[in-house]
Scaffold this motif. Structure first.
Motif, PDB file in Angstrom:
ATOM      1  N   PHE A  72       1.584 -11.024  10.610  1.00 42.74           N
ATOM      2  CA  PHE A  72       1.226  -9.609  10.541  1.00 42.74           C
ATOM      3  C   PHE A  72       0.616  -9.278   9.190  1.00 42.74           C
ATOM      4  CE2 PHE A  72       2.396  -5.237   9.439  1.00 42.74           C
ATOM      5  CZ  PHE A  72       1.716  -4.569  10.431  1.00 42.74           C
ATOM      6  N   LEU A  73       1.228  -9.796   8.130  1.00 43.08           N
ATOM      7  CA  LEU A  73       0.725  -9.513   6.788  1.00 43.08           C
ATOM      8  C   LEU A  73      -0.663 -10.110   6.593  1.00 43.08           C
ATOM      9  CD1 LEU A  73       1.317  -8.272   4.053  1.00 43.08           C
ATOM     10  CD2 LEU A  73       2.333 -10.428   3.359  1.00 43.08           C
ATOM     11  N   GLY A  74      -0.889 -11.324   7.056  1.00 39.70           N
ATOM     12  CA  GLY A  74      -2.200 -11.953   6.912  1.00 39.70           C
ATOM     13  C   GLY A  74      -3.280 -11.211   7.670  1.00 39.70           C
ATOM     14  N   GLY A  75      -3.011 -10.836   8.920  1.00 36.76           N
ATOM     15  CA  GLY A  75      -3.982 -10.097   9.714  1.00 36.76           C
ATOM     16  C   GLY A  75      -4.254  -8.726   9.140  1.00 36.76           C
ATOM     17  N   THR A  76      -3.209  -8.068   8.658  1.00 36.94           N
ATOM     18  CA  THR A  76      -3.379  -6.748   8.059  1.00 36.94           C
ATOM     19  C   THR A  76      -4.226  -6.823   6.803  1.00 36.94           C
ATOM     20  OG1 THR A  76      -1.220  -6.115   8.929  1.00 36.94           O
ATOM     21  CG2 THR A  76      -2.134  -4.737   7.191  1.00 36.94           C
ATOM     22  N   MET A  77      -3.997  -7.825   5.991  1.00 34.35           N
ATOM     23  CA  MET A  77      -4.776  -7.961   4.756  1.00 34.35           C
ATOM     24  C   MET A  77      -6.250  -8.202   5.072  1.00 34.35           C
ATOM     25  SD  MET A  77      -2.879  -7.325   2.279  1.00 34.35           S
ATOM     26  CE  MET A  77      -3.905  -7.828   0.933  1.00 34.35           C
ATOM     27  N   ILE A  78      -6.541  -8.992   6.094  1.00 35.06           N
ATOM     28  CA  ILE A  78      -7.935  -9.243   6.476  1.00 35.06           C
ATOM     29  C   ILE A  78      -8.595  -7.944   6.927  1.00 35.06           C
ATOM     30  CG2 ILE A  78      -9.392 -10.374   8.217  1.00 35.06           C
ATOM     31  CD1 ILE A  78      -7.508 -12.778   7.997  1.00 35.06           C
ATOM     32  N   ILE A  79      -7.877  -7.144   7.718  1.00 39.87           N
ATOM     33  CA  ILE A  79      -8.437  -5.878   8.195  1.00 39.87           C
ATOM     34  C   ILE A  79      -8.646  -4.916   7.038  1.00 39.87           C
ATOM     35  CG2 ILE A  79      -7.896  -3.819   9.572  1.00 39.87           C
ATOM     36  CD1 ILE A  79      -6.593  -5.747  11.596  1.00 39.87           C
ATOM     37  N   ILE A  80      -7.701  -4.854   6.104  1.00 41.60           N
ATOM     38  CA  ILE A  80      -7.831  -3.945   4.958  1.00 41.60           C
ATOM     39  C   ILE A  80      -9.014  -4.350   4.088  1.00 41.60           C
ATOM     40  CG2 ILE A  80      -6.719  -3.252   2.791  1.00 41.60           C
ATOM     41  CD1 ILE A  80      -4.062  -3.255   4.346  1.00 41.60           C
ATOM     42  N   ILE A  81      -9.126  -5.624   3.772  1.00 39.26           N
ATOM     43  CA  ILE A  81     -10.230  -6.088   2.929  1.00 39.26           C
ATOM     44  C   ILE A  81     -11.570  -5.855   3.627  1.00 39.26           C
ATOM     45  CG2 ILE A  81     -11.281  -8.149   1.898  1.00 39.26           C
ATOM     46  CD1 ILE A  81      -8.399  -9.129   1.348  1.00 39.26           C
TER      47      ILE A  81
END
Length: 127
Positions: A72-81
């Motif tokens: 979840f954290l990895g996918g969220t970071m990709i979406i935020i960036i």
């Protein structure tokens, strides 16, 4: 159950009484045979002899409830960036459009109108 045939030759010293198998799939059935490799005295070729075979099944993998925090954290970071990159590109385009619009409007308003024109000559009169 499946019977999986994997040909994996691994040289083990003759003094070894055990060895460790890795990369086995959970819930599969395996046949493991141990061969002895030796020099045939008569033909001076390498020969093999079956020492023994064993059939075994690996344990089923239990479905455990794991935390999806890392995914979840990895996918969220990709979406935020990605969102930050897209927003910054849109802001840059908006700024360029505004500069272009202001420059065009400013240029149109600064046109000079000439009402009274006087021409100057060099004093020669041609007849």
């Amino acid at each position: 159950m499946f019977t999986v045939l994997i040909f994996s030759s691994r040289m083990i010293p003759a003094a070894s009484k055990s060895f460790f198998l890795t990369d086995l799939v959970a819930g599969r059935e395996y046949d493991l045979c141990v061969l002895a490799v030796y020099d045939d005295g008569l033909t001076s070729l390498t020969a093999t002899r079956v020492i023994g075979c064993v059939q075994f099944t690996t344990q089923e993998e239990y479905k455990q409830c794991r935390s999806l925090h890392a995914q979840f954290l990895g996918g969220t970071m990709i979406i935020i960036i990605g969102g930050i990159i897209v927003a910054s590109v849109l802001v840059f385009i908006f700024i360029l459009l505004m500069k272009y619009k202001v420059y065009n409007n400013h240029h149109k308003n600064k046109t000079t109108k000439v009402n009274n024109v006087c021409s100057q000559t060099n004093g020669s009169q041609s007849g």
